[in-house]
Design a protein around this motif. Structure first.
Motif, PDB file in Angstrom:
ATOM      1  N   ARG A  92     -47.960  65.002  28.811  1.00 49.18           N
ATOM      2  CA  ARG A  92     -46.759  64.199  28.601  1.00 49.18           C
ATOM      3  C   ARG A  92     -46.818  63.329  27.346  1.00 49.18           C
ATOM      4  O   ARG A  92     -45.785  62.995  26.762  1.00 49.18           O
ATOM      5  N   ASP A  93     -48.036  62.960  26.909  1.00 52.18           N
ATOM      6  CA  ASP A  93     -48.147  62.126  25.710  1.00 52.18           C
ATOM      7  C   ASP A  93     -47.819  62.893  24.441  1.00 52.18           C
ATOM      8  O   ASP A  93     -47.577  62.291  23.385  1.00 52.18           O
ATOM      9  N   ARG A  94     -47.768  64.232  24.505  1.00 53.42           N
ATOM     10  CA  ARG A  94     -47.456  65.045  23.332  1.00 53.42           C
ATOM     11  C   ARG A  94     -46.030  65.605  23.376  1.00 53.42           C
ATOM     12  O   ARG A  94     -45.589  66.249  22.422  1.00 53.42           O
ATOM     13  N   VAL A  95     -45.314  65.353  24.468  1.00 57.71           N
ATOM     14  CA  VAL A  95     -43.955  65.877  24.615  1.00 57.71           C
ATOM     15  C   VAL A  95     -42.995  65.139  23.683  1.00 57.71           C
ATOM     16  O   VAL A  95     -42.998  63.910  23.606  1.00 57.71           O
ATOM     17  N   GLN A  96     -42.175  65.887  22.970  1.00 55.95           N
ATOM     18  CA  GLN A  96     -41.124  65.295  22.140  1.00 55.95           C
ATOM     19  C   GLN A  96     -39.843  65.265  22.984  1.00 55.95           C
ATOM     20  O   GLN A  96     -39.069  66.228  23.030  1.00 55.95           O
ATOM     21  N   TRP A  97     -39.641  64.160  23.654  1.00 56.62           N
ATOM     22  CA  TRP A  97     -38.624  64.063  24.692  1.00 56.62           C
ATOM     23  C   TRP A  97     -37.204  64.221  24.163  1.00 56.62           C
ATOM     24  O   TRP A  97     -36.334  64.758  24.848  1.00 56.62           O
ATOM     25  N   ARG A  98     -36.946  63.753  22.941  1.00 57.82           N
ATOM     26  CA  ARG A  98     -35.587  63.873  22.399  1.00 57.82           C
ATOM     27  C   ARG A  98     -35.214  65.337  22.190  1.00 57.82           C
ATOM     28  O   ARG A  98     -34.101  65.761  22.531  1.00 57.82           O
ATOM     29  N   LYS A  99     -36.134  66.119  21.634  1.00 54.12           N
ATOM     30  CA  LYS A  99     -35.870  67.544  21.437  1.00 54.12           C
ATOM     31  C   LYS A  99     -35.725  68.253  22.780  1.00 54.12           C
ATOM     32  O   LYS A  99     -34.861  69.124  22.942  1.00 54.12           O
ATOM     33  N   ALA A 100     -36.566  67.881  23.739  1.00 52.31           N
ATOM     34  CA  ALA A 100     -36.476  68.484  25.068  1.00 52.31           C
ATOM     35  C   ALA A 100     -35.108  68.207  25.687  1.00 52.31           C
ATOM     36  O   ALA A 100     -34.496  69.096  26.296  1.00 52.31           O
ATOM     37  N   ALA A 101     -34.601  66.977  25.520  1.00 56.58           N
ATOM     38  CA  ALA A 101     -33.317  66.600  26.113  1.00 56.58           C
ATOM     39  C   ALA A 101     -32.172  67.431  25.532  1.00 56.58           C
ATOM     40  O   ALA A 101     -31.243  67.822  26.250  1.00 56.58           O
ATOM     41  N   VAL A 102     -32.227  67.711  24.223  1.00 58.04           N
ATOM     42  CA  VAL A 102     -31.175  68.502  23.582  1.00 58.04           C
ATOM     43  C   VAL A 102     -31.143  69.913  24.164  1.00 58.04           C
ATOM     44  O   VAL A 102     -30.072  70.445  24.495  1.00 58.04           O
ATOM     45  N   VAL A 103     -32.315  70.528  24.291  1.00 61.00           N
ATOM     46  CA  VAL A 103     -32.392  71.887  24.822  1.00 61.00           C
ATOM     47  C   VAL A 103     -31.935  71.921  26.281  1.00 61.00           C
ATOM     48  O   VAL A 103     -31.160  72.801  26.682  1.00 61.00           O
ATOM     49  N   VAL A 104     -32.406  70.973  27.075  1.00 62.59           N
ATOM     50  CA  VAL A 104     -32.073  70.935  28.504  1.00 62.59           C
ATOM     51  C   VAL A 104     -30.569  70.742  28.716  1.00 62.59           C
ATOM     52  O   VAL A 104     -29.964  71.355  29.608  1.00 62.59           O
ATOM     53  N   ALA A 105     -29.944  69.896  27.892  1.00 61.29           N
ATOM     54  CA  ALA A 105     -28.517  69.604  28.060  1.00 61.29           C
ATOM     55  C   ALA A 105     -27.664  70.860  27.910  1.00 61.29           C
ATOM     56  O   ALA A 105     -26.667  71.039  28.629  1.00 61.29           O
ATOM     57  N   THR A 106     -28.039  71.742  26.979  1.00 62.48           N
ATOM     58  CA  THR A 106     -27.239  72.949  26.770  1.00 62.48           C
ATOM     59  C   THR A 106     -27.725  74.121  27.628  1.00 62.48           C
ATOM     60  O   THR A 106     -27.050  75.162  27.672  1.00 62.48           O
ATOM     61  N   ALA A 107     -28.861  73.955  28.289  1.00 61.19           N
ATOM     62  CA  ALA A 107     -29.369  75.032  29.150  1.00 61.19           C
ATOM     63  C   ALA A 107     -28.546  75.169  30.427  1.00 61.19           C
ATOM     64  O   ALA A 107     -28.464  76.271  30.995  1.00 61.19           O
ATOM     65  N   LEU A 108     -27.930  74.083  30.886  1.00 59.18           N
ATOM     66  CA  LEU A 108     -27.174  74.136  32.137  1.00 59.18           C
ATOM     67  C   LEU A 108     -25.982  75.083  32.072  1.00 59.18           C
ATOM     68  O   LEU A 108     -25.831  75.944  32.949  1.00 59.18           O
ATOM     69  N   PRO A 109     -25.095  74.984  31.064  1.00 60.19           N
ATOM     70  CA  PRO A 109     -24.005  75.973  30.997  1.00 60.19           C
ATOM     71  C   PRO A 109     -24.522  77.397  30.830  1.00 60.19           C
ATOM     72  O   PRO A 109     -23.912  78.351  31.333  1.00 60.19           O
ATOM     73  N   GLY A 110     -25.654  77.557  30.135  1.00 61.62           N
ATOM     74  CA  GLY A 110     -26.256  78.880  30.017  1.00 61.62           C
ATOM     75  C   GLY A 110     -26.714  79.411  31.365  1.00 61.62           C
ATOM     76  O   GLY A 110     -26.570  80.601  31.661  1.00 61.62           O
ATOM     77  N   ALA A 111     -27.248  78.523  32.209  1.00 66.08           N
ATOM     78  CA  ALA A 111     -27.687  78.914  33.545  1.00 66.08           C
ATOM     79  C   ALA A 111     -26.509  79.334  34.413  1.00 66.08           C
ATOM     80  O   ALA A 111     -26.599  80.292  35.196  1.00 66.08           O
ATOM     81  N   VAL A 112     -25.395  78.635  34.286  1.00 69.00           N
ATOM     82  CA  VAL A 112     -24.186  78.997  35.045  1.00 69.00           C
ATOM     83  C   VAL A 112     -23.706  80.385  34.642  1.00 69.00           C
ATOM     84  O   VAL A 112     -23.384  81.226  35.504  1.00 69.00           O
ATOM     85  N   LEU A 113     -23.675  80.654  33.339  1.00 72.33           N
ATOM     86  CA  LEU A 113     -23.262  81.975  32.859  1.00 72.33           C
ATOM     87  C   LEU A 113     -24.226  83.050  33.359  1.00 72.33           C
ATOM     88  O   LEU A 113     -23.792  84.129  33.799  1.00 72.33           O
ATOM     89  N   GLY A 114     -25.524  82.758  33.324  1.00 75.13           N
ATOM     90  CA  GLY A 114     -26.517  83.712  33.809  1.00 75.13           C
ATOM     91  C   GLY A 114     -26.354  84.010  35.290  1.00 75.13           C
ATOM     92  O   GLY A 114     -26.480  85.159  35.727  1.00 75.13           O
ATOM     93  N   ALA A 115     -26.076  82.980  36.087  1.00 75.35           N
ATOM     94  CA  ALA A 115     -25.892  83.172  37.527  1.00 75.35           C
ATOM     95  C   ALA A 115     -24.672  84.043  37.816  1.00 75.35           C
ATOM     96  O   ALA A 115     -24.688  84.870  38.741  1.00 75.35           O
ATOM     97  N   LEU A 116     -23.626  83.883  37.027  1.00 71.17           N
ATOM     98  CA  LEU A 116     -22.437  84.722  37.201  1.00 71.17           C
ATOM     99  C   LEU A 116     -22.743  86.181  36.883  1.00 71.17           C
ATOM    100  O   LEU A 116     -22.248  87.093  37.563  1.00 71.17           O
ATOM    101  N   LEU A 117     -23.569  86.408  35.865  1.00 70.45           N
ATOM    102  CA  LEU A 117     -23.969  87.779  35.537  1.00 70.45           C
ATOM    103  C   LEU A 117     -24.784  88.404  36.667  1.00 70.45           C
ATOM    104  O   LEU A 117     -24.585  89.575  37.019  1.00 70.45           O
ATOM    105  N   VAL A 118     -25.693  87.624  37.239  1.00 73.33           N
ATOM    106  CA  VAL A 118     -26.502  88.119  38.361  1.00 73.33           C
ATOM    107  C   VAL A 118     -25.611  88.473  39.538  1.00 73.33           C
ATOM    108  O   VAL A 118     -25.852  89.446  40.267  1.00 73.33           O
ATOM    109  N   LEU A 119     -24.548  87.707  39.711  1.00 75.53           N
ATOM    110  CA  LEU A 119     -23.647  87.909  40.843  1.00 75.53           C
ATOM    111  C   LEU A 119     -22.871  89.222  40.739  1.00 75.53           C
ATOM    112  O   LEU A 119     -22.582  89.863  41.755  1.00 75.53           O
ATOM    113  N   VAL A 120     -22.556  89.648  39.512  1.00 78.72           N
ATOM    114  CA  VAL A 120     -21.669  90.814  39.359  1.00 78.72           C
ATOM    115  C   VAL A 120     -22.400  92.100  38.967  1.00 78.72           C
ATOM    116  O   VAL A 120     -21.865  93.193  39.184  1.00 78.72           O
ATOM    117  N   LEU A 121     -23.602  92.006  38.413  1.00 74.12           N
ATOM    118  CA  LEU A 121     -24.303  93.202  37.963  1.00 74.12           C
ATOM    119  C   LEU A 121     -24.944  93.946  39.132  1.00 74.12           C
ATOM    120  O   LEU A 121     -25.536  93.322  40.014  1.00 74.12           O
TER     121      LEU A 121
END
Length: 252
Positions: free
Chosen positions: A67-96
């Motif tokens: 945790r002392d080496r984690v760059q938390w600001r960069k992690a937060a940016v990636v995590v914030a946009t990962a959620l809509p990507g996860a929703v899109l991925g779940a929809l693909l799993v549902l229909v394929l």
């Protein structure tokens, strides 16, 4: 997911331990190693779901030690946009269809490996542009195929991300992406199961991950991170090829 015979259960457990060990040594490993193995044993939907749960636990566990080496600001940016990507991925799993999802998992793993290994030195790109896009793509790939690491590796090359800080920052990112994947697929009914897995699988997965992380800690001074990463790529390649062949056989 709960009707595992002893031998498949042992293979699944071994994959989780090996993947967690390699992730502790090199920063990545759980998704690449565990996804193709579990998708072969449990099927593509349940296998990726179990991988997502494992990634959540492994990311959290390893994060505590780096945790002392984690760059938390960069992690937060990636995590914030990962959620809509996860929703899109779940929809693909549902229909394929299952067979095509199996083929897609194997193909995505193989393409990701090729890109990770052969991508030449890329032009520099500002992290303000690269990281949000990476989060969206990584969230979708993690939810559909359990493999977000290659997208992150390419982003690291584009932004000239320091390897030591990058490997540490991956852990909260993987933890969050895994959690998003499990939650979105559970809410949308894309788990491949009529009900959620039994509660006792949670402590079992936690125990396996802790065992793998502990083993990786013991081996850290003896194993080169590059060797660990190479081993993870080889295992992932074999598993991805097997998953694609299994999917193709179901289609034809």
């Amino acid at each position: 997911m709960t009707d595992l015979s002893l031998t498949p259960a042992l293979w699944a457990s071994l994959a989780i331990v090996v993947g967690s060990t390699l992730q502790r040594l090199s920063g990545t490993g759980v998704g690449l190693v565990v996804t193709p193995v579990l998708s072969l044993i449990l099927g593509p939907v349940a296998g990726v779901l179990m991988t997502n749960a494992t990634t959540t636990v492994s990311g959290f566990t390893i994060m505590l030690s780096v945790r002392d080496r984690v760059q938390w600001r960069k992690a937060a940016v990636v995590v914030a946009t990962a959620l809509p990507g996860a929703v899109l991925g779940a929809l693909l799993v549902l229909v394929l269809p299952t067979a095509w999802l199996q083929i897609g998992i194997g193909l995505l793993v193989l393409i990701a490996l090729v890109l990770t290994v052969t991508t030449p030195r890329l032009p520099h790109l500002d992290s303000k542009v690269a990281l949000p896009v990476t989060g969206l793509i990584g969230g979708m790939l993690n939810t559909t195929a359990g493999v977000a690491a290659p997208a992150m590796v390419i982003a690291a090359r584009l932004t000239r991300w320091d390897q030591r800080a990058f490997a540490a920052t991956l852990q909260p990112i993987f933890m969050s992406m895994g959690l998003f994947s499990v939650l979105t697929k559970s809410v949308l009914g894309a788990t491949g199961q009529p009900q959620l897995p039994p509660w006792w699988l949670v402590p079992v997965v936690i125990g396996l991950v802790l065992g793998g992380v502990g083993l990786g800690t013991l081996l850290e001074s003896r194993v080169n991170p590059l060797q660990a990463r190479t081993l993870a790529l080889v295992i992932a390649g074999l598993g991805g090829l097997a998953a694609m062949v299994k999917g193709l056989s179901a289609v034809t």
